[in-house]
Scaffold this active site. Structure first.
Site, mmCIF file in Angstrom:
data_model
loop_
_atom_site.group_PDB
_atom_site.id
_atom_site.type_symbol
_atom_site.label_atom_id
_atom_site.label_comp_id
_atom_site.label_asym_id
_atom_site.label_seq_id
_atom_site.Cartn_x
_atom_site.Cartn_y
_atom_site.Cartn_z
ATOM 1 N N ASP A 1 1.608 -7.295 -6.909
ATOM 2 C CA ASP A 1 2.673 -6.974 -7.868
ATOM 3 C C ASP A 1 3.961 -6.600 -7.137
ATOM 4 O OD1 ASP A 1 0.695 -7.357 -9.735
ATOM 5 O OD2 ASP A 1 0.296 -5.225 -10.013
ATOM 6 N N ASP B 1 -8.411 -10.160 -10.459
ATOM 7 C CA ASP B 1 -7.397 -9.147 -10.204
ATOM 8 C C ASP B 1 -8.046 -7.896 -9.614
ATOM 9 O OD1 ASP B 1 -4.935 -7.908 -10.181
ATOM 10 O OD2 ASP B 1 -4.437 -8.514 -12.227
ATOM 11 N N GLU C 1 -9.021 -5.217 -4.487
ATOM 12 C CA GLU C 1 -8.964 -4.302 -3.327
ATOM 13 C C GLU C 1 -10.131 -3.318 -3.325
ATOM 14 O OE1 GLU C 1 -5.824 -3.543 -5.632
ATOM 15 O OE2 GLU C 1 -6.066 -5.669 -5.283
#
Length: 816
Positions: free
Chosen positions: A475, A402, A405
């Site tokens: 998300d 997760d 980025e």
């Protein structure tokens, strides 16, 4: 006579002067463009792909690509100089010209047809101070035709199929994954090899890239002749796609989050009791304990009291487990304490901001969580060492990486001055995901070849396909509008050459559908309909994974057997499993033949221009056209539409004293589907036969979306199973769709190791001759431990013909 001699001498001197402005290298040329005060180097990688490097005059730049792993090579390029001094480079498929006067490159096919031209560049290098280093903002513009389709750039949430008439700043984010690459319907692609924030512009004047920082202009031109050909060139340059484990193509259940070991194991038990197919359960965050222990890679939460027992229990039910890991660490963790003294942690604000759970974050108690320097080999070693000892050696099957980025809140320009192992964070920020994902892949491969790497990750950059990664769209909100945008996001991401992609089925943030407590969305017909349609779309994505926050996602919350919503969800998963032989064989086609799962329609129907900008349908593999239901048919799409006293939207009933809105989901509906021209089509559900090149109104029900099969296709159907390897493929149905000749290769291997890289797999070629109505099942190629020596194939055609044959690995012909 003297004048003629003087004229010839001047011409010779002029040509000699031009010839002296460039030199040939082993793999191309180097030239100086005095008018523009920069140097150009062209490196050929093969007859179809080349690299263009432009540097300020006299400067030497050594730049190793993060994405490209191929090396330039002698490609039989013929180099000459034209009468006007242009450098002309010819391969078997390309003519590439460098104008030595203005520095522009022109790309043409071997027959002279122009593909792409550079625009004359007057702003190639603008001085820029990057954390004290003198460098440049770099720019290159191209002249593209107004009519050609341009695609790619990664996963954007703009809802556009074509990436035209837009300006877009390409920066990695939670729901947008960027790679500065586009491909054209003319059959070429351009990869701008820069990792800083980059602006893509497409308008009537230019198609261009401009990056905030770069020592040089660096891009690759690739010609493939088709979308598949371009993707093949991308993979040759940036890496091929390894096989994912067979089980990873089964259904995966997740949510934010399972809060105990017993809950996680209990979900798998419940699915097995209900007979709902399942191959993987995914554990989200906080199994490590509190936020100060963020991403400890250790089970410090007392509710996960015996993680080895948990994993073994899941394996004992013939399921697999994937677990959340992050790119950051809390200050109380062992990895943090190993990384910090070495200067391998960033000082940027990231998730979670507070050490205290809850929203909004309580900044009186900052978490101290810091992102690690994934650009550093030493940092990647430390990361894996803790992951290996803390989790992998317990038997974990896959990684949910997760925030790759990574998350970066309230950013300041000075944040990007931080010096990573590869330079300023500003200069390499977009490449963070490929570095951290690649670190886990490389280390696991070095650890063992007995378990294939499978990484689910929130961000991606070109080249990441070589690291066993499947990117998801972050998300995203639970809404019909956002659902529609996932189709174009996934297709454009796939067109960059990275084939594994998925989204949170049902959307991540579903709280707006909760009207009475955290589980009320499961009884809200508006969310029920959205969730069903998203799950049905997920059946035709490379990964099928249900996940989200605010309300449960497990199917048993949505009714029971015999009820329309529950049945529709289960039917979608069962359809996925029935197509597993087709899906896994397509995975091999992706890995072995550089193909793509989710195929924008123009990929297969380039001559039908209507397909060029269609973003609500696609091919899944080369046989099945998927038309997801992208608009609500039974409920309103917006809450405000319900204010009209629910007129036409069902009735309100009481459930334990609570008002529950009910809708009749049993009624058939209809929608319009476009069938591309150039072939004929079969309705997957009814076997009705249609000509291509038409808009068709089709009937839908809650448990069925429009699916069509292209004539000439061969689709194997697998057994009814609860998990992918429950039953061998010893009695497959082979559906043949006449109307054109066709081929298919049935692929099988050991499922979850890398023995296939050494040839441990089998291929069974199947060929349909439409003239003679004959299916030829060829001799089996290859072998592996546990392979079937004999099986049955039941061959079916849409008109009801059926023949069963015994196949023992030798050629068999079936006349239908």
């Amino acid at each position: 006579m003297r004048k003629r001699v003087l004229f010839l001498a001047l011409c010779f001197m002029s040509a000699f002067a031009w010839s002296q402005k460039y030199s040939q290298t082993e793999t191309g040329i180097k030239a100086s463009i005095s008018d523009k005060q920069y140097d150009v180097e062209v490196q050929w990688f093969n007859p179809n792909s080349l690299r263009v490097l432009k540097t300020p005059a006299g400067k030497t730049v050594e730049k190793n690509s993060i994405s490209v792993i191929a090396k330039p090579e002698k490609s039989g390029i013929k180099i000459s100089t034209s009468d006007n001094g242009d450098i002309v480079m010819k391969s078997n498929s390309l003519i590439v010209t460098l104008n030595q006067k203005n520095g522009t490159m022109t790309y043409a096919k071997a027959d002279g047809t122009i593909l792409l031209k550079e625009l004359e560049n007057n702003k190639a290098f603008t001085p820029f101070n990057d954390a004290g280093k003198s460098t440049y903002t770099v720019y290159q513009g191209f002249q593209t035709d107004k009519e050609e389709g341009l695609y790619g750039l990664g996963q954007l949430q703009n809802g556009q199929m074509m990436q035209r008439n837009m300006t877009k700043e390409l920066i990695q984010g939670n729901i947008e994954d960027v790679s500065p690459i586009f491909q054209s319907t003319k059959g070429y692609g351009v990869f701008w090899d820069n990792y800083s924030a980059t602006t893509y512009t497409d308008n009537e004047k230019e198609t261009s890239f401009s990056s905030i920082v770069g020592d040089c202009i660096d891009y690759y031109f690739m010609y493939g002749g088709s979308a598949d050909g371009i993707i093949a060139q991308i993979r040759e340059l940036t890496g091929e796609v390894p096989m994912m484990p067979l089980w990873s193509y089964g259904f995966m259940q997740s949510k934010e989050r399972y809060k105990s070991q017993d809950e996680t194991v209990g979900i798998v038990k419940k699915y097995r009791e209900l007979g709902i197919p399942l191959d993987c359960i995914i554990q989200d965050w906080q199994y490590w304990g509190n936020n100060y222990l963020w991403n400890a890679m250790d089970f410090q939460n007392p509710l996960f009291y015996n993680p080895k027992e948990m994993i073994d229990s899941i394996h004992g039910m013939n399921a697999h487990m994937m677990i959340s890991i992050w790119s950051s660490f809390g200050p109380a963790t062992k990895p943090y304490r190993a990384l910090d003294p070495k200067g391998l942690l960033f000082n940027i604000e990231t998730w979670p901001q507070s050490g205290i759970e809850g929203w909004p974050p309580n900044m009186e108690y900052p978490s101290g969580v810091r992102v690690y320097d994934a650009y550093s080999p030493e940092a990647r070693d430390i990361y894996w060492n803790h992951l290996n000892k803390g989790i992998f050696q317990l038997g974990m099957d896959g990684w949910w990486m997760d925030s790759t980025e990574p998350d970066h809140f309230n950013w300041k320009d000075s944040d990007f001055d931080h010096q990573t192992y590869l330079g300023s964070y500003r200069s390499v920020r977009n490449a963070y995901p490929i570095m951290t994902v690649g670190g886990v892949y490389d280390h696991q491969r070095a650890e063992t070849s007995d378990k294939r790497v499978i990484i689910l990750t929130r961000s991606g950059f070109l080249g990441q396909q070589r690291y066993g990664s499947n990117v998801w769209s972050g998300d995203v909100q639970s809404s019909w509008d956002m659902f529609r945008k996932q189709i174009t996001a996934g297709l454009n991401f796939s067109l960059t050459g990275m084939p594994h992609w998925n989204s949170d089925l049902g959307g991540f943030f579903a709280g707006s559908y909760n009207t009475n407590g955290s589980t009320s969305a499961t009884k809200n017909p508006m969310y029920q309909e959205l969730y069903v349609r998203w799950v049905q779309f997920g059946a035709f994505c490379p990964m099928m994974r249900s996940h989200g926050a605010d309300t449960p996602r497990e199917f048993f919350w949505y009714g029971k057997a015999g009820e329309p919503v529950y049945d529709a969800l289960v039917d979608a998963v069962k359809l996925r499993y029935s197509l597993m032989p087709y899906l896994y064989s397509t995975a091999w086609d992706v890995s072995h033949n550089q193909s793509t799962f989710m195929r924008a329609l123009f990929m297969d129907f380039i001559n039908d221009k209507k397909t060029w900008n269609i973003g609500n349908e696609y091919m899944f593999g080369k046989a099945i056209l998927v038309a997801p239901v992208l608009h609500a048919q039974y409920t309103p799409e917006q809450k405000q539409d319900l204010l009209k006293e629910n007129e036409g939207w069902g009735q309100v009933k009481k459930d334990n004293g609570t008002a529950i809105w009910s809708v009749d989901f049993t009624q058939p509906k209809d929608m319009e589907v476009y069938l591309p021209s150039g072939c004929k089509w079969y309705d997957y559900w009814t076997n009705e036969y249609y000509e291509g090149g038409q808009n068709l109104k089709v009937t839908t029900t809650l448990n069925k979306i429009p699916l069509f099969v292209r004539a000439g296709s061969i689709i194997p159907i697998g057994p009814d199973v609860q998990y992918t390897n429950e039953k061998k493929w010893d009695n497959l149905i082979i559906n043949v769709y006449p109307g054109a000749d066709g081929t298919f290769t049935l692929y099988e291997d050991e499922g979850d190791n890398y023995n296939y890289e050494s040839g441990a797999y089998t291929e069974i070629p199947m060929t349909w001759n439409d003239t003679s109505h004959t299916l030829t099942i060829g001799s089996k190629k290859g072998s592996y431990n546990g392979m079937l020596s004999e099986r049955k194939f039941t061959v079916r055609t849409p008109n009801g013909n059926e023949k069963t044959i015994t196949y023992k690995g030798k050629i068999v012909t079936v006349k239908m």
